[in-house]
Design an enzyme around this catalytic site. Structure first.
Site, PDB file in Angstrom:
ATOM      1  N   ALA A  66      32.502  14.982 -24.485  1.00 19.26           N
ATOM      2  CA  ALA A  66      33.440  13.605 -24.564  1.00 19.26           C
ATOM      3  C   ALA A  66      34.027  13.505 -25.945  1.00 19.26           C
ATOM      4  O   ALA A  66      33.470  14.116 -26.914  1.00 19.26           O
ATOM      5  CB  ALA A  66      32.529  12.652 -24.285  1.00 19.26           C
ATOM      6  N   GLY A 112      30.160  16.872 -21.971  1.00 18.90           N
ATOM      7  CA  GLY A 112      30.944  16.431 -20.891  1.00 18.90           C
ATOM      8  C   GLY A 112      31.654  17.642 -20.307  1.00 18.90           C
ATOM      9  O   GLY A 112      32.139  17.359 -19.037  1.00 18.90           O
ATOM     10  N   GLU A 115      29.114  19.387 -18.113  1.00 17.15           N
ATOM     11  CA  GLU A 115      29.108  18.245 -17.013  1.00 17.15           C
ATOM     12  C   GLU A 115      30.167  18.176 -15.936  1.00 17.15           C
ATOM     13  O   GLU A 115      29.875  18.161 -14.816  1.00 17.15           O
ATOM     14  CB  GLU A 115      28.684  16.589 -17.730  1.00 17.15           C
ATOM     15  CG  GLU A 115      27.384  16.757 -18.577  1.00 17.15           C
ATOM     16  CD  GLU A 115      27.203  15.859 -19.197  1.00 17.15           C
ATOM     17  OE1 GLU A 115      28.119  15.341 -20.167  1.00 17.15           O
ATOM     18  OE2 GLU A 115      26.204  14.739 -19.191  1.00 17.15           O
ATOM     19  N   GLU A 135      24.162  17.180 -26.850  1.00 17.53           N
ATOM     20  CA  GLU A 135      24.012  15.575 -27.008  1.00 17.53           C
ATOM     21  C   GLU A 135      22.772  15.196 -28.029  1.00 17.53           C
ATOM     22  O   GLU A 135      22.958  14.438 -28.825  1.00 17.53           O
ATOM     23  CB  GLU A 135      23.988  14.841 -25.808  1.00 17.53           C
ATOM     24  CG  GLU A 135      25.284  14.791 -25.136  1.00 17.53           C
ATOM     25  CD  GLU A 135      25.715  15.855 -24.063  1.00 17.53           C
ATOM     26  OE1 GLU A 135      24.903  16.815 -24.246  1.00 17.53           O
ATOM     27  OE2 GLU A 135      26.451  15.639 -23.418  1.00 17.53           O
TER      28      GLU A 135
HETATM   29  N1  COA Z   1      35.260  15.219 -29.532  1.00 14.56           N
HETATM   30  C1  COA Z   1      36.286  14.972 -30.386  1.00 14.56           C
HETATM   31  N2  COA Z   1      37.012  15.973 -31.176  1.00 14.56           N
HETATM   32  C2  COA Z   1      36.430  17.274 -30.701  1.00 14.56           C
HETATM   33  C3  COA Z   1      35.549  17.704 -30.081  1.00 14.56           C
HETATM   34  C4  COA Z   1      34.832  16.266 -29.297  1.00 14.56           C
HETATM   35  N3  COA Z   1      33.711  16.514 -28.447  1.00 14.56           N
HETATM   36  N4  COA Z   1      35.318  18.989 -30.090  1.00 14.56           N
HETATM   37  C5  COA Z   1      36.085  19.333 -30.814  1.00 14.56           C
HETATM   38  N5  COA Z   1      36.827  18.247 -31.483  1.00 14.56           N
HETATM   39  C6  COA Z   1      38.018  18.381 -32.313  1.00 14.56           C
HETATM   40  C7  COA Z   1      37.696  18.701 -33.836  1.00 14.56           C
HETATM   41  O1  COA Z   1      37.025  17.461 -34.157  1.00 14.56           O
HETATM   42  C8  COA Z   1      38.899  19.261 -34.376  1.00 14.56           C
HETATM   43  O2  COA Z   1      39.723  18.295 -34.787  1.00 14.56           O
HETATM   44  P1  COA Z   1      40.585  17.935 -36.062  1.00 14.56           P
HETATM   45  O3  COA Z   1      41.284  19.564 -36.189  1.00 14.56           O
HETATM   46  O4  COA Z   1      41.637  17.039 -35.686  1.00 14.56           O
HETATM   47  O5  COA Z   1      39.439  18.089 -37.024  1.00 14.56           O
HETATM   48  C9  COA Z   1      39.426  20.175 -33.246  1.00 14.56           C
HETATM   49  O6  COA Z   1      38.744  19.724 -32.016  1.00 14.56           O
HETATM   50  C10 COA Z   1      39.132  21.713 -33.574  1.00 14.56           C
HETATM   51  O7  COA Z   1      37.489  21.611 -33.382  1.00 14.56           O
HETATM   52  P2  COA Z   1      36.611  22.208 -34.584  1.00 14.56           P
HETATM   53  O8  COA Z   1      35.190  21.799 -34.809  1.00 14.56           O
HETATM   54  O9  COA Z   1      37.396  22.419 -35.856  1.00 14.56           O
HETATM   55  O10 COA Z   1      36.638  23.898 -33.964  1.00 14.56           O
HETATM   56  P3  COA Z   1      35.551  25.102 -34.405  1.00 14.56           P
HETATM   57  O11 COA Z   1      36.227  26.074 -33.525  1.00 14.56           O
HETATM   58  O12 COA Z   1      35.038  24.881 -35.931  1.00 14.56           O
HETATM   59  O13 COA Z   1      34.089  24.630 -33.439  1.00 14.56           O
HETATM   60  C11 COA Z   1      32.918  23.570 -31.580  1.00 14.56           C
HETATM   61  C12 COA Z   1      34.217  24.484 -32.244  1.00 14.56           C
HETATM   62  C13 COA Z   1      33.297  23.489 -30.050  1.00 14.56           C
HETATM   63  C14 COA Z   1      31.630  24.372 -32.054  1.00 14.56           C
HETATM   64  C15 COA Z   1      32.938  22.308 -32.148  1.00 14.56           C
HETATM   65  O14 COA Z   1      34.344  21.748 -32.129  1.00 14.56           O
HETATM   66  C16 COA Z   1      32.182  21.266 -31.951  1.00 14.56           C
HETATM   67  O15 COA Z   1      30.721  21.358 -32.019  1.00 14.56           O
HETATM   68  N6  COA Z   1      32.357  20.401 -31.058  1.00 14.56           N
HETATM   69  C17 COA Z   1      31.620  19.025 -30.597  1.00 14.56           C
HETATM   70  C18 COA Z   1      30.809  19.618 -29.448  1.00 14.56           C
HETATM   71  C19 COA Z   1      29.990  18.783 -28.947  1.00 14.56           C
HETATM   72  O16 COA Z   1      29.101  18.159 -29.547  1.00 14.56           O
HETATM   73  N7  COA Z   1      30.456  18.011 -27.702  1.00 14.56           N
HETATM   74  C20 COA Z   1      29.292  16.961 -27.124  1.00 14.56           C
HETATM   75  C21 COA Z   1      30.118  15.673 -27.044  1.00 14.56           C
HETATM   76  S1  COA Z   1      28.987  14.406 -26.671  1.00 14.56           S
END
Ligand code: COA
Length: 257
Positions: A66, A112, A115, A135
């Site tokens: 999400a 999400g 999910e 989460e």
């Molecule tokens: N919500 C909002 N933005 C998100 C996102 C999320 N769940 N997941 C990734 N993004 C965005 C990042 O903020 C970044 O945006 P920016 O370039 O404007 O800063 C972009 O997507 C790329 O993500 P980034 O984190 O730079 O990539 P990465 O390769 O370093 O890491 C992940 C990849 C998937 C490990 C990392 O993005 C992450 O942990 N995301 C969140 C996962 C999460 O907790 N999901 C559950 C949400 S309830």
């Protein structure tokens, strides 16, 4: 309707929906959830759509969760509404669709994203897929069905492990846990999803819709699944698809549903 965050294609009765926010790793914001809901409701009413495939744009992510930026300042009431709206608009709706939905998961499927894949009827993962429900690391719990569907799909012990640890697992481990039906190289993912769709399309859409309802009945509290199956089985006998399927078998020809 013109969509901002999804791409939709229909070919050979297979509708491919691509979540298209690659710069945000296809994170599910409000607009994307509304658009997915809209297109899926329409697809489920449309006889020309026999299978839906949901995938993510790019090679890195299916859906990274999400959109955290949209809810970081929410109140208790807003949090409840976010979860309820998600269930009603999208996640429970997919689960209960008459049209089978295949999640073609092409990279990170977190929160999400996992999910969404678990709400689909069938899951195929690319080899680079990594999934998890992180989460609890954000001070919240999975709110789009994860606490319920992960246990149903992978068992309570694995659901506890994954949710409490917030860990990510790779595609091979997900296959071992039963979270995905199949793992294929990324470049073969859509072909594998379409191959599965074509197998499904050969079968009766009426029987498929009823089978989905019956399988779901086992996971619906207050419903006697076996009694539900007895009634639904009987209903099939009154349909043109049943006449066609059984006649085709006896006449040694392929059924034309
Ligand atoms: N919500 C909002 N933005 C998100 C996102 C999320 N769940 N997941 C990734 N993004 C965005 C990042 O903020 C970044 O945006 P920016 O370039 O404007 O800063 C972009 O997507 C790329 O993500 P980034 O984190 O730079 O990539 P990465 O390769 O370093 O890491 C992940 C990849 C998937 C490990 C990392 O993005 C992450 O942990 N995301 C969140 C996962 C999460 O907790 N999901 C559950 C949400 S309830």
């Amino acid at each position: 309707m013109n969509y901002e965050n999804i791409l939709v294609e229909l070919e050979n009765s297979i509708q491919v929906i691509t979540i298209n926010r690659p710069s945000k790793l296809n994170a599910l914001n409000k607009v994307t959830i509304e658009e997915l809901s809209h297109v899926l409701v329409a697809a489920d009413k449309e006889a020309s759509v026999r299978v839906v495939i949901i995938t993510g744009a790019g090679e890195k992510a299916f859906v990274a969760g999400a959109d955290i930026s949209e809810f970081s300042d929410f109140s208790v009431e807003e949090g409840k509404n976010l979860s309820k709206k998600g269930h009603d608009l999208l996640f429970s709706r997919i689960d209960q669709m008459k049209t089978p939905v295949i999640a073609a998961v092409n990279g990170f499927a977190l929160g999400g994203g996992l999910e969404l894949a678990m709400a689909a009827h069938v899951r195929i993962f690319s080899e680079n897929t990594r999934v998890g429900l992180p989460e609890t690391s954000l001070g919240v719990i999975p709110g789009y069905g994860g606490t319920q569907r992960l246990g149903q799909i992978a068992g309570k012990g694995r659901a506890m492990q994954m949710v409490l640890s917030a860990e990510m697992i790779d595609a091979a481990t997900a296959l071992n846990y039963g979270i995905t039906n199949k793992v294929v190289p990324l470049e073969e993912l859509m072909e594998a999803a379409k191959k599965m769709a074509k197998k499904i399309i050969k079968n009766s859409p009426m029987a498929i819709a009823k089978a989905i309802q019956c399988i779901n009945a086992n996971y619906t509290s207050g419903v006697d699944g076996l009694a539900f199956e007895v009634n639904t089985f009987g209903e099939c006998f009154g349909t043109p698809d049943f006449k066609e399927g059984t006649s085709a078998f006896l006449e040694k020809r392929k059924a034309d549903f």
